[in-house]
Write a protein that holds these residues in place. Structure first.
Motif, PDB file in Angstrom:
ATOM      1  N   PHE A 163      -8.379   8.610  43.769  1.00 47.22           N
ATOM      2  CA  PHE A 163      -8.857   7.534  44.632  1.00 47.22           C
ATOM      3  C   PHE A 163      -7.739   6.522  44.900  1.00 47.22           C
ATOM      4  O   PHE A 163      -6.897   6.262  44.042  1.00 47.22           O
ATOM      5  CB  PHE A 163     -10.027   6.796  43.974  1.00 47.22           C
ATOM      6  CG  PHE A 163     -11.317   7.589  43.921  1.00 47.22           C
ATOM      7  CD1 PHE A 163     -11.417   8.827  44.521  1.00 47.22           C
ATOM      8  CD2 PHE A 163     -12.425   7.091  43.278  1.00 47.22           C
ATOM      9  CE1 PHE A 163     -12.601   9.552  44.477  1.00 47.22           C
ATOM     10  CE2 PHE A 163     -13.607   7.801  43.222  1.00 47.22           C
ATOM     11  CZ  PHE A 163     -13.696   9.031  43.823  1.00 47.22           C
ATOM     12  N   TRP A 164      -7.756   5.945  46.088  1.00 47.05           N
ATOM     13  CA  TRP A 164      -6.813   4.908  46.491  1.00 47.05           C
ATOM     14  C   TRP A 164      -7.663   3.776  47.079  1.00 47.05           C
ATOM     15  O   TRP A 164      -7.980   3.773  48.262  1.00 47.05           O
ATOM     16  CB  TRP A 164      -5.833   5.464  47.529  1.00 47.05           C
ATOM     17  CG  TRP A 164      -4.632   4.605  47.778  1.00 47.05           C
ATOM     18  CD1 TRP A 164      -4.553   3.246  47.728  1.00 47.05           C
ATOM     19  CD2 TRP A 164      -3.318   5.056  48.132  1.00 47.05           C
ATOM     20  NE1 TRP A 164      -3.306   2.810  48.027  1.00 47.05           N
ATOM     21  CE2 TRP A 164      -2.501   3.908  48.283  1.00 47.05           C
ATOM     22  CE3 TRP A 164      -2.741   6.309  48.342  1.00 47.05           C
ATOM     23  CZ2 TRP A 164      -1.168   3.965  48.639  1.00 47.05           C
ATOM     24  CZ3 TRP A 164      -1.421   6.374  48.687  1.00 47.05           C
ATOM     25  CH2 TRP A 164      -0.624   5.223  48.830  1.00 47.05           C
ATOM     26  N   MET A 165      -8.029   2.810  46.252  1.00 45.66           N
ATOM     27  CA  MET A 165      -9.092   1.888  46.625  1.00 45.66           C
ATOM     28  C   MET A 165      -8.592   0.459  46.798  1.00 45.66           C
ATOM     29  O   MET A 165      -7.720   0.000  46.056  1.00 45.66           O
ATOM     30  CB  MET A 165     -10.193   1.907  45.555  1.00 45.66           C
ATOM     31  CG  MET A 165     -10.893   3.245  45.420  1.00 45.66           C
ATOM     32  SD  MET A 165     -12.296   3.190  44.272  1.00 45.66           S
ATOM     33  CE  MET A 165     -11.452   2.934  42.704  1.00 45.66           C
ATOM     34  N   PRO A 166      -9.185  -0.291  47.761  1.00 42.42           N
ATOM     35  CA  PRO A 166      -8.885  -1.720  47.895  1.00 42.42           C
ATOM     36  C   PRO A 166      -9.628  -2.521  46.835  1.00 42.42           C
ATOM     37  O   PRO A 166     -10.525  -2.000  46.142  1.00 42.42           O
ATOM     38  CB  PRO A 166      -9.409  -2.050  49.294  1.00 42.42           C
ATOM     39  CG  PRO A 166     -10.552  -1.104  49.482  1.00 42.42           C
ATOM     40  CD  PRO A 166     -10.143   0.168  48.783  1.00 42.42           C
ATOM     41  N   ASN A 167      -9.312  -3.791  46.742  1.00 49.95           N
ATOM     42  CA  ASN A 167      -9.925  -4.657  45.729  1.00 49.95           C
ATOM     43  C   ASN A 167     -11.435  -4.747  45.901  1.00 49.95           C
ATOM     44  O   ASN A 167     -12.167  -4.874  44.912  1.00 49.95           O
ATOM     45  CB  ASN A 167      -9.306  -6.053  45.806  1.00 49.95           C
ATOM     46  CG  ASN A 167      -9.817  -6.969  44.714  1.00 49.95           C
ATOM     47  OD1 ASN A 167      -9.714  -6.654  43.535  1.00 49.95           O
ATOM     48  ND2 ASN A 167     -10.369  -8.106  45.106  1.00 49.95           N
ATOM     49  N   GLN A 168     -11.925  -4.672  47.134  1.00 51.54           N
ATOM     50  CA  GLN A 168     -13.363  -4.791  47.351  1.00 51.54           C
ATOM     51  C   GLN A 168     -14.139  -3.599  46.780  1.00 51.54           C
ATOM     52  O   GLN A 168     -15.362  -3.654  46.661  1.00 51.54           O
ATOM     53  CB  GLN A 168     -13.676  -4.958  48.837  1.00 51.54           C
ATOM     54  CG  GLN A 168     -13.293  -3.766  49.704  1.00 51.54           C
ATOM     55  CD  GLN A 168     -13.559  -4.027  51.171  1.00 51.54           C
ATOM     56  OE1 GLN A 168     -14.697  -4.040  51.621  1.00 51.54           O
ATOM     57  NE2 GLN A 168     -12.492  -4.266  51.918  1.00 51.54           N
ATOM     58  N   GLU A 169     -13.433  -2.534  46.403  1.00 51.92           N
ATOM     59  CA  GLU A 169     -14.084  -1.394  45.763  1.00 51.92           C
ATOM     60  C   GLU A 169     -13.924  -1.418  44.242  1.00 51.92           C
ATOM     61  O   GLU A 169     -14.145  -0.410  43.574  1.00 51.92           O
ATOM     62  CB  GLU A 169     -13.523  -0.078  46.313  1.00 51.92           C
ATOM     63  CG  GLU A 169     -13.900   0.194  47.751  1.00 51.92           C
ATOM     64  CD  GLU A 169     -13.445   1.571  48.214  1.00 51.92           C
ATOM     65  OE1 GLU A 169     -14.307   2.383  48.592  1.00 51.92           O
ATOM     66  OE2 GLU A 169     -12.225   1.829  48.195  1.00 51.92           O
TER      67      GLU A 169
END
Length: 445
Positions: free
Chosen positions: A422-428
């Protein structure tokens, strides 16, 4: 059932209180947790036998001897109302030779009867009669019992836990989540939707989906005109034991809404409370529209039969809050009802699960129909019969159909050698936090 003093949050609250952000480790999220049957079997032991699960709605069991059955993984659990009004939970296994006591989803009994050899059990799970009792070296009557597990009622729901050493439900949830859920008084609501779908994905794919709102603007464009789904406008909070909360202001569009003028369905929603959305031109006025609707609901709610508005905080009059109760209970509360969106693991197949969709609503004088929570037709305000469907053969509502369609597609991608993590932004970060708590349970004895 023991009555509790109703909890009311401060009426002036405009949003849930912000929680301190814990540090995350950044654990990698591997594909095997979604695709491996061996991982699933370890998960059933390490996770599902140690958490509080929702078994049913309290009003389904009003009289002594009323019972429900529920399943998690390989286990079937009987929930039964006792003579003193409390509820007990037992594993659905006869101590004689292991037969399930009942296959019924619910019912009422004076005694439970094993269908194989006719052993009889009282509401407390004790054997009270067996055929040929004189043939036993030691009679099982009064000695043998069904295997009892922890049981608790809260928020109008019946909970159970397979771990005899588990912490109490209130401690599991924590004081903040407990008080906020209590404030909605779900025990006064009626369940108008009760569907289980056989879904084509691992249960955690659906859980991940409800642990983030990054997908809303792409997957659920129909929500954009009246719910603020952008992370800048929302609030996401992490709690101990893997729980989290997402707050979504409503009665105001998301930032990517393509007009400066309020359109449908928000225009009609505002008009229903005597607010003219044409008076709110431009994005800078959208939050004012939300506040105006809160004020109108506060003033007009009681005379229109919305008596529950009297104990709602300001933000609870308009907004949606999603409580993700680890591992799988997604409780979405809104102004006029509560959804339970719950994926349960398949007992043997990692790439399948059971998806439960409940909708509980407040009773409003004179209201015989209520809008569906997910884009479906209006529903009668009566206790719904349980429906079991196969995903794709019957709609679960627009939003739920969209979520399950992407879950199927993601399951296929996770099984590919092309999956790179996974490559996730802070909101995730709620997704990350969920998997880190899952890792902790999977690693502990």
């Amino acid at each position: 059932m023991t009555a509790r003093e109703p909890i009311t949050l401060p009426l002036e609250l405009d949003r849930p209180p912000k929680q301190a952000e814990p540090a995350l480790r950044g654990d990698s999220i591997t594909a095997d947790r979604y695709t491996s049957n061996e991982y699933l079997q370890r998960e059933l032991e390490q996770v599902w036998r140690r958490v509080w699960n929702i078994g049913g709605v309290s009003y389904q069991m009003t009289e002594p001897g009323d019972y429900l059955t529920t399943e998690i993984g390989h286990e079937s659990v009987i929930l039964v109302r006792q003579a003193d009004g409390s509820a007990k939970a037992f594993l659905n296994v006869c101590p004689h030779r292991g037969t399930r006591i009942t296959d019924a989803a619910e019912g009422a009994v004076e005694r439970f009867h094993c269908p194989y050899h006719g052993w009889q059990f009282d509401w407390e799970g004790t054997v009270v009669a067996v055929p040929d009792e004189e043939d036993f070296r030691e009679s099982p009557c009064g000695r043998a019992r069904l295997h009892e597990v922890l049981c608790c009622e809260r928020f109008g729901l019946i909970w159970y836990n397979l771990d005899a050493k588990a912490v109490p439900l209130e401690e599991f949830l924590g004081e903040q989540i407990t008080s906020e859920l209590d404030s909605h008084r779900m025990e006064a609501m009626v369940r108008v939707l009760d569907i289980t779908a056989d879904a084509e994905s691992n249960w955690k794919i659906i859980t991940d989906n409800f642990n983030e709102a990054y997908h809303v603007k792409v997957l659920h464009p129909e929500l954009i005109p009246y719910i603020a789904a952008d992370y800048q406008d929302c609030q996401f909070d992490l709690f101990p034991r893997g729980h989290n909360r997402g707050w979504f202001p409503a009665f105001m569009p998301s930032q990517q809404y393509g007009s400066e003028v309020i359109g449908e369905p928000l225009k009609t929603m505002a008009q229903a409370w005597g607010v003219d959305s044409d008076d709110y031109q431009g994005r800078e006025t959208w939050s004012d529209l939300r506040i105006s609707i809160q004020k109108s609901k506060r003033e007009l709610g009681a005379e229109r039969g919305f008596l529950h508005y009297a104990y709602r905080s300001n933000y609870q009059l308009t907004d949606y809050v999603i409580y993700n109760i680890f591992p799988n209970n997604v409780i979405t509360v809104g102004p006029d009802g509560v959804q339970l969106l719950r994926p349960r693991p398949h007992p043997t197949q990692a790439d399948r699960c059971y998806f439960d969709h409940w909708w509980l609503v407040n009773r409003v004088d004179g209201q015989t129909m209520t809008p569906s929570p997910a884009g479906g037709p209006d529903l009668p305000v009566t206790d719904a019969e349980h429906e079991y469907v196969t995903y794709g053969e019957q709609t679960l509502g627009t939003t739920a159909d969209q979520d399950l369609s992407i879950a199927k597609a993601q399951q296929a991608g996770l099984a590919s050698s092309g999956f790179q993590g996974f490559w996730m932004p802070n909101q995730e970060r709620r997704v990350q936090a969920f998997h880190e708590h899952l890792n902790d349970l999977m690693a502990s004895p």
